[in-house]
Design a protein around this motif. Structure first.
Motif, PDB file in Angstrom:
ATOM      1  N   ARG A 274       0.768  -1.249  -0.481  1.00 17.88           N
ATOM      2  CA  ARG A 274      -0.034   0.254  -0.270  1.00 17.88           C
ATOM      3  C   ARG A 274       0.518   1.529   0.238  1.00 17.88           C
ATOM      4  O   ARG A 274       0.487   2.426  -1.071  1.00 17.88           O
ATOM      5  N   LEU A 275       1.769   0.864   1.039  1.00 12.78           N
ATOM      6  CA  LEU A 275       3.253   1.909   1.140  1.00 12.78           C
ATOM      7  C   LEU A 275       3.681   2.240  -0.889  1.00 12.78           C
ATOM      8  O   LEU A 275       3.486   3.372  -1.210  1.00 12.78           O
ATOM      9  N   TYR A 276       3.936   1.752  -1.300  1.00 11.16           N
ATOM     10  CA  TYR A 276       4.825   2.139  -2.829  1.00 11.16           C
ATOM     11  C   TYR A 276       3.519   2.004  -3.228  1.00 11.16           C
ATOM     12  O   TYR A 276       4.156   1.976  -4.968  1.00 11.16           O
ATOM     13  N   ALA A 277       2.530   1.652  -3.503  1.00  4.84           N
ATOM     14  CA  ALA A 277       1.078   2.374  -4.059  1.00  4.84           C
ATOM     15  C   ALA A 277       1.435   3.842  -4.265  1.00  4.84           C
ATOM     16  O   ALA A 277       0.330   4.614  -4.877  1.00  4.84           O
ATOM     17  N   ASP A 278       1.223   4.581  -2.952  1.00  9.00           N
ATOM     18  CA  ASP A 278       1.393   5.787  -2.887  1.00  9.00           C
ATOM     19  C   ASP A 278       2.152   6.692  -3.734  1.00  9.00           C
ATOM     20  O   ASP A 278       3.761   7.255  -3.081  1.00  9.00           O
ATOM     21  N   PRO A 279       2.179   7.248  -4.600  1.00 11.50           N
ATOM     22  CA  PRO A 279       2.916   8.151  -5.899  1.00 11.50           C
ATOM     23  C   PRO A 279       3.625   9.340  -4.571  1.00 11.50           C
ATOM     24  O   PRO A 279       5.026   9.451  -4.653  1.00 11.50           O
ATOM     25  N   SER A 280       3.612   9.547  -3.614  1.00 19.46           N
ATOM     26  CA  SER A 280       3.780  10.501  -3.224  1.00 19.46           C
ATOM     27  C   SER A 280       5.502   9.803  -1.907  1.00 19.46           C
ATOM     28  O   SER A 280       6.285   9.882  -0.969  1.00 19.46           O
ATOM     29  N   VAL A 281       5.675   8.571  -1.895  1.00 17.24           N
ATOM     30  CA  VAL A 281       6.404   8.134  -1.265  1.00 17.24           C
ATOM     31  C   VAL A 281       8.004   7.357  -1.836  1.00 17.24           C
ATOM     32  O   VAL A 281       7.448   6.975  -3.684  1.00 17.24           O
TER      33      VAL A 281
END
Length: 419
Positions: A274-281
């Motif tokens: 889920r974190l990897y899917a966040d473009p802000s990460v």
């Protein structure tokens, strides 16, 4: 310079990418190919990798593909970090042996054998493609069980070296205890993959292990999960995998009382994805530090840089024994310091190994030979023999029961079990 990662859809991969970005001067990559059959995970991980590199100002491009041929073509080094069967198979490896009163662990004991049976044929098929599409490329194997998989690769004539993060983890911890840079610390590391002892810790050439044990005994014992009195008596630091041998029954009771590590990792992986899917990460999440594989990227970068740059430095790797440990076959794979150059890794001489360690090393090495035979040729009898030979099993009735359970649970991955 192109590098390929087989198993590039792993949640480990951002750890690698972080290392590639930080250590770009050591390993100047221009292309990183991530290879994985799970295209949905691969899309998430490759997107994360591209953001991380862009954020770090690294010029390498990231290619994502499910084709091994496409991914490895033209690569100078190929990292293997695959997990056949995923966390679901790992959960079986960790829970099934408990039914027979044996340790449930993904690389040690019956779980390690199950993983070897699933993994060796797949790894060898991929390595054959590397030989065709990237002739001359080095294979760096981080796929467990590393010792057995590395021997399978070497026996098949591949340019391969096995890598584990246990030694570099100890080096970093000891350096922190000493308050010095890790580059000043070297280890008297000896044994097999996941069966090693630190018999010395050298700071600028002087052995400081006795003083470390005197000043940090409780901390070291807690790190490896063993009694301080045992560490003090040994005068050496066993890896935390020795807890499965030195405290077997206690570990079994602990494992029966809580969820498997596979279940914990599966939940963690869901959060990471889920974190990897966040473009802000755009940087490695702190959560990844709980996933395992600490310092993997540093170890991988150092090894590949030495192989491709002919540096001739010393690193702890998995290599052929030769005559390094005279009580083992020359063809065995051991984990010791070695000089790494463009020609490969040459083990450094090792002081005579005490019977307390040597007996266990020889015992597990014999098991590994039988485990590889079972992985290569199949057969319930070979599986039973490997289990019978393992010091954590070793009883006929237990080996018989475990073999049946193990083969039934892995039928999907072992075509030779289908009559």
């Amino acid at each position: 310079m192109k590098l390929a990662v087989v198993g590039g859809g792993s949640t480990y991969t951002p750890e690698l990418i972080d290392g590639f970005a930080r250590l770009r001067d050591e390993l100047p990559l221009t292309e990183i190919a991530l290879i994985d059959p799970d295209e949905s995970r691969l899309e998430l991980i490759s997107g994360m990798a591209r953001r991380m590199l862009a954020h770090a100002g690294h010029p390498a491009r990231v290619v994502a593909t499910s084709s091994v041929e496409e991914g490895v073509s033209g690569a100078r080094a190929v990292l293997f970090q695959l997990r056949v069967g995923g966390q679901a198979a790992r959960d079986v490896d960790e829970t099934l042996p408990l039914r027979c009163g044996c340790v449930g662990q993904e690389t040690t004991g019956a779980g390690g054998l199950a993983k070897a049976l699933r993994t060796v044929p797949v790894v060898l098929a991929i390595a054959d493609e590397v030989r065709r599409s990237a002739p001359g490329a080095w294979i760096v194997d981080f796929t467990n069980p590393v010792g057995i998989v590395t021997r399978a690769l070497l026996d098949a004539g591949h340019r391969a070296i096995g890598l584990c993060n246990v030694a570099i983890g100890f080096q970093r911890r000891f350096a922190a205890m000493l308050g010095v840079p890790p580059s000043r610390v070297s280890l008297g590391h000896v044994g097999l993959n996941h069966l090693t002892w630190e018999r010395s810790v050298h700071l600028d050439g002087a052995d400081v292990l006795p003083s470390l044990l005197s000043s940090h005994l409780r901390e070291i014992a807690d790190d490896v999960g063993l009694r301080p009195a045992l560490i003090e008596r040994l005068g050496a630091v066993p890896s935390y995998y020795l807890r499965y041998f030195y405290a077997h029954d206690a570990v079994v009771e602990e494992q029966r009382a809580k969820p498997s590590r596979a279940a914990e990792v599966a939940a963690m992986e869901a959060r990471l994805l889920r974190l990897y899917a966040d473009p802000s990460v755009v940087t490695k999440p702190a959560l990844l530090g709980e996933r395992g594989g600490a310092f993997y990227s540093e170890a991988a970068v150092a090894l590949i840089a030495s192989l491709l740059g002919d540096r001739g430095d010393v690193q702890v790797v998995n290599v052929r024994n030769g005559d390094t440990l005279p009580f083992l076959d020359a063809e065995a794979v051991i984990e010791v310091p070695a000089t790494v150059s463009a020609a490969g890794a040459a083990p450094l001489p090792v002081a005579p190994v005490e019977p307390l360690y040597g007996g266990l090393i020889a015992h597990v090495s014999a098991y590994e030979t039988l485990a590889l035979e079972a992985a290569l040729h199949g057969g319930a009898d070979r599986v039973r023999d490997a289990l019978l030979a393992h010091p954590l099993i070793g009883q006929d009735a237990v080996a018989e029961e475990l073999a049946g359970l193990l083969l039934e649970a892995n039928r999907t991955f072992l075509p030779w079990t289908v009559s």
